[in-house]
Write a protein that holds these residues in place. Structure first.
Motif, PDB file in Angstrom:
ATOM      1  N   TRP A  52       0.854  -1.193   0.000  1.00  0.00           N
ATOM      2  CA  TRP A  52       0.000   0.000   0.000  1.00  0.00           C
ATOM      3  C   TRP A  52       0.883   1.233   0.000  1.00  0.00           C
ATOM      4  CZ3 TRP A  52      -4.770   1.236  -1.059  1.00  0.00           C
ATOM      5  CH2 TRP A  52      -5.279   2.489  -0.677  1.00  0.00           C
ATOM      6  N   ARG A  54       1.279   4.650   0.900  1.00  0.00           N
ATOM      7  CA  ARG A  54       0.597   5.578   1.813  1.00  0.00           C
ATOM      8  C   ARG A  54       0.548   6.990   1.230  1.00  0.00           C
ATOM      9  NH1 ARG A  54       3.838   2.581   5.721  1.00  0.00           N
ATOM     10  NH2 ARG A  54       2.468   1.372   7.114  1.00  0.00           N
ATOM     11  N   LYS A  57      -1.896   6.682  -1.749  1.00  0.00           N
ATOM     12  CA  LYS A  57      -3.106   5.974  -1.327  1.00  0.00           C
ATOM     13  C   LYS A  57      -3.624   5.023  -2.425  1.00  0.00           C
ATOM     14  CE  LYS A  57      -4.668   9.393   2.023  1.00  0.00           C
ATOM     15  NZ  LYS A  57      -3.362  10.034   2.101  1.00  0.00           N
ATOM     16  N   ARG A  58      -2.763   4.091  -2.783  1.00  0.00           N
ATOM     17  CA  ARG A  58      -3.138   3.089  -3.773  1.00  0.00           C
ATOM     18  C   ARG A  58      -2.304   1.840  -3.565  1.00  0.00           C
ATOM     19  NH1 ARG A  58      -0.310   5.442  -9.336  1.00  0.00           N
ATOM     20  NH2 ARG A  58       1.835   5.479  -8.548  1.00  0.00           N
TER      21      ARG A  58
END
Length: 817
Positions: A52, A54, A57-58
């Motif tokens: 992930w 951060r 955000k994907r």
């Protein structure tokens, strides 16, 4: 749905990966930006994990070098090369590199988009498994074409992949196609200096499913010969085109091709042969595959771009074909509707003929109305069929406008013009036939080659067998069809003896037998034989003995003949191919001299109406003869012709003109006198005797030339008869004379709108009752009638008790019989 991102093996990755070889031990210390979310897959020296991001955000995929190989300079170099090459390639078919770095333990890593989908290997296997060998080829070829375009881009950037195979292609959930695993790729011209442990000439090829490193790199089934030999200096774009060709083989037949190591130039196992699903591989694709997989580098496509262009050209044609086929669906429906309308129209015509068969011309309108209704219905259906045919032709050409090479459309038009050509040739419409042949040749793709060559065959069986058959072809000379020798066909029985299409006269001879003239029409691609409708074998043609025929008799052997169908002939019957049993016909019309002999014999014997089968109400032959013009009786009681001029024309050789009852009485008298079954001919027999087998319009051919017959136009003054044996040009294929002019002939049957009875394609003789005063059929031309009314299909009718000025007698008898 599986996820995959660059595990360098030939297996499909799954989201679990538990227990996979090379799994990282312990917890990973990833950069703070990323959160580990589990393994996606693993390979020979690395694994792929979902992480992930951060910051953005994907979820992305992170490929990490395994800790046990991280210290290896060669492995690190290979891994870095993959990162750098992949990062240089910006294309929708290549997963973009987002980030890269090194973990605290020295493990290199990079991130890229996570691909969710299935490998092309899995798609191929599913397609062949589900289709039972019938593969949705277009879908697979679309994927393959995008792979070629992706590799073509890499080649344009100087990069070769070197491990192309279906397992290294991902097909995403939204039709994305991505070429994966650039781990052993390199720039063209770059020196290969990365070697793994044990690399060298003595190392065995890596087992299937693994990518080796070193001299021999790639996957055996997809390796070009230079890869299989470890000749890295020869690696280039053509190395990839070999692998793409092997992938195309996989797409076409569902399995990889033979490995290059098993193929040698002198004994090359044929590609695409012997595998399930290969029977319908288009030749263009087979040629593309074979060129891509050529053993010699120089014989292959030079790069993936050239290969992609050929594949796209094929797909463009396939897409056009699909659109054209979609349009062609309606074409089939129109064609079926047209055929149905034609069949219904033919059925209505048959119903009309049956309804009118027993109706007399003198009957009331109410009796004729049912037949008229069916005729009107047939005409309506034929008009509608013509409209459907016009729509059908427009629709077929509409499909060809989309795809000019659509085989189905060309095939449909070829079949259509074949039928038109055959119909026009049978109807002797030469201009229409020439047009149909040109159009057939334009649309035929080989299926009608034999038909266009015009080859046909003849089967002939005789009684007795062993007869000699010589061939004479009818050719047009001076507007007449004349016979010219064309060789020998052999001795009977003849079975499917080859002859080019055309009209022929076969002369059949045997010792002790009269030579038989046997006309045949050999149509394109057709077989002429003497098998009547409903029979299973040819009927032997009887060869008359020398004494069976008199000098003034011609033999018309049993067989088929084209009758009717002449649009310029008054009251002509529809065109039909009818079987007519064998019969004998008088060569010439009965002359006045022969009529006088008949009258004298009647007078000597005192024969009355009953003995001659005349109606009771008829005045009698003698009274009818003396009541007509031209006949008198001398003092001795003998009948003679009046002589009104000192130098009379040869009236004794003119055709005798009598009424229908007397014509029938003469035939019955002749039967009594000779002991042979003489009668008047049926009108179809008379038509066959004039036209032969080929449906010619006149006894001499198709030209309405008055000079060939004794007809109205040739007279400079008052029309008068000629002797029955003149002119010699008015001769039929069987040798009968005067069937186009001189005198018409009374026929045995009652005149009916639909003609004589024909059952199962075979003429059934049905003579009129002598007591019946209904209209009798009359056929032929006459000296006082125009050539337009001398056509062989023209029909006349008259009451038998009325002497017509141009109608005489021409007896016939069945033979054998």
């Amino acid at each position: 749905m599986a996820s995959k991102l660059s595990p360098s093996d030939d297996t499909e990755s799954t989201a679990t990966g538990a227990g996979a070889a090379g799994a990282l031990a312990g917890a990973l210390e990833l950069p703070e930006r990323y959160e580990d979310r589990g393994q996606l897959g693993s390979g020979g020296f690395g694994e792929v994990r979902r992480v992930w991001d951060r910051k953005l955000k994907r979820a992305v995929a992170m490929k990490i070098l395994r800790p046990d190989v991280a210290p290896s300079a060669a492995r690190r170099a290979r891994f870095l090369a993959e990162i750098e090459l992949t990062a240089r390639l910006s294309h929708p078919g290549i997963v973009a590199v987002y980030d890269y770095g090194e973990l605290e333990g020295g493990q290199l890593w990079f991130t890229m988009a996570e691909v969710r989908g299935r490998t092309l290997r899995a798609v191929i296997e599913e397609a062949f498994r589900a289709g039972g060998g019938h593969v949705p080829r277009r879908r697979l070829l679309d994927v393959f074409a995008r792979v070629c375009e992706t590799v073509a881009y890499a080649h344009s950037r100087g990069v070769i992949h070197r491990d192309l195979k279906p397992a290294n292609v991902m097909v995403g959930a939204f039709a994305e196609v991505l070429v994966m695993d650039w781990g052993i790729a390199r720039s063209a011209g770059e020196r290969e200096d990365v070697a793994g442990p044990g690399a060298g000439a003595g190392r065995a090829a890596a087992p299937a499913g693994l990518t080796g490193a070193g001299d021999i790199i790639g996957t055996p089934a997809y390796m070009a010969p230079e890869q299989a030999r470890g000749d890295v200096r020869r690696h280039g774009p053509a190395t990839d085109t070999y692998a793409l060709g092997a992938m195309l083989h996989d797409v076409l037949v569902g399995r990889p091709p033979p490995a290059a190591s098993t193929r040698v130039a002198s004994d090359d196992p044929p590609l695409l042969d012997g595998a399930r699903g290969t029977s319908d591989v288009p030749p263009e694709l087979a040629a593309i595959c074979r060129r891509a997989m050529a053993l010699e580098v120089e014989a292959r496509y030079p790069d993936a771009g050239a290969l992609a262009r050929d594949v796209e050209a094929f797909l463009d044609g396939a897409r056009r074909r699909e659109r054209a086929l979609a349009a062609f669906v309606g074409v089939r429906a129109l064609g079926e509707a047209r055929a149905d309308l034609r069949a219904r129209a033919a059925a209505a015509r048959d119903e009309a003929r049956r309804a009118l068969a027993g109706v007399k011309p003198s009957d009331a309108i109410e009796a004729k109305a049912p037949g008229w209704e069916r005729e009107d219905e047939a005409e309506r259906l034929e008009r509608e069929a013509s409209l459907r045919e016009a729509e059908w032709i427009q629709a077929v050409h509409g499909a060809l406008a989309i795809d000019p090479e659509l085989p189905e459309a060309h095939g449909a038009l070829a079949d259509h013009y074949r039928d038109q050509l055959l119909d026009a040739e049978r109807a002797r419409r030469l201009a229409d036939a020439a047009r149909a042949e040109v159009l057939l040749r334009a649309h035929d793709r080989g299926r009608h080659a034999a038909f266009l060559r015009g080859d046909g065959a003849v089967t002939l069986v005789t009684d007795p067998p062993g007869a000699r058959v010589t061939v004479h072809r009818y050719v047009l000379r001076g507007r007449r069809l004349v016979e010219e020798p064309a060789g020998e066909l052999g001795r009977t029985p003849l079975h499917a003896a080859a002859l080019p299409h055309g009209s022929y006269l076969l002369r059949v001879s045997a010792p002790g037998r009269r030579e038989v003239r046997y006309p045949v029409l050999v149509e394109r691609g057709e077989h002429w034989d003497s098998t009547p409708s409903g029979a299973s074998a040819p009927v032997p043609i009887a060869l008359p003995r020398e004494g069976d025929l008199g000098p003034n008799e011609v033999y018309v052997p049993a067989g088929y003949a084209w009758t009717g169908g002449d649009p310029e002939a008054a009251d002509a019957l529809p065109r039909r191919r009818i079987w007519v049993d064998g019969f004998v016909l008088r060569r010439f019309s009965v002359t006045n001299r022969e009529l006088l002999e008949f009258l004298d014999d009647l007078a000597r014997q005192g024969l009355d109406n009953a003995a001659l089968g005349l109606p009771a109400a008829h005045p009698g032959v003698l009274a009818e003869a003396l009541g007509g013009p031209g006949i008198t009786r001398d003092a001795a009681g003998r009948f003679a012709l009046r002589r009104d001029t000192p130098d009379p024309p040869p009236q004794e050789r003119w055709p005798a003109i009598v009424d229908g009852h007397v014509a029938g009485a003469y035939a019955r008298w002749l039967a009594i006198r000779t002991g042979k079954p003489w009668r008047l001919p049926d009108e179809i027999e008379r038509e066959k005797a004039a036209r032969g087998a080929d449906g010619r319009l006149f006894p001499w051919g198709d030209h309405a030339e008055p000079a060939f017959a004794c007809v109205l136009e040739i007279h400079r003054g008052e029309p008068t008869p000629w002797p029955v044996d003149e002119p010699p040009t008015d001769e039929s294929p069987y040798g009968a004379r005067g069937l186009g002019g001189t005198a018409r002939d009374w026929c045995a049957n009652v005149w009916r709108h639909g003609g004589p009875p024909v059952e199962g394609g075979r003429l059934r003789l049905e003579a009129a009752d002598p007591e019946d005063d209904d209209f009798r059929a009359i056929r032929g031309g006459g000296w006082g009638s125009s050539i337009a009314y001398s056509r062989a299909a023209v029909r006349f009718g008259a009451r038998p008790g009325i002497r017509r000025p141009l109608v005489g007698i021409r007896p016939a008898r069945s033979f054998p019989g």
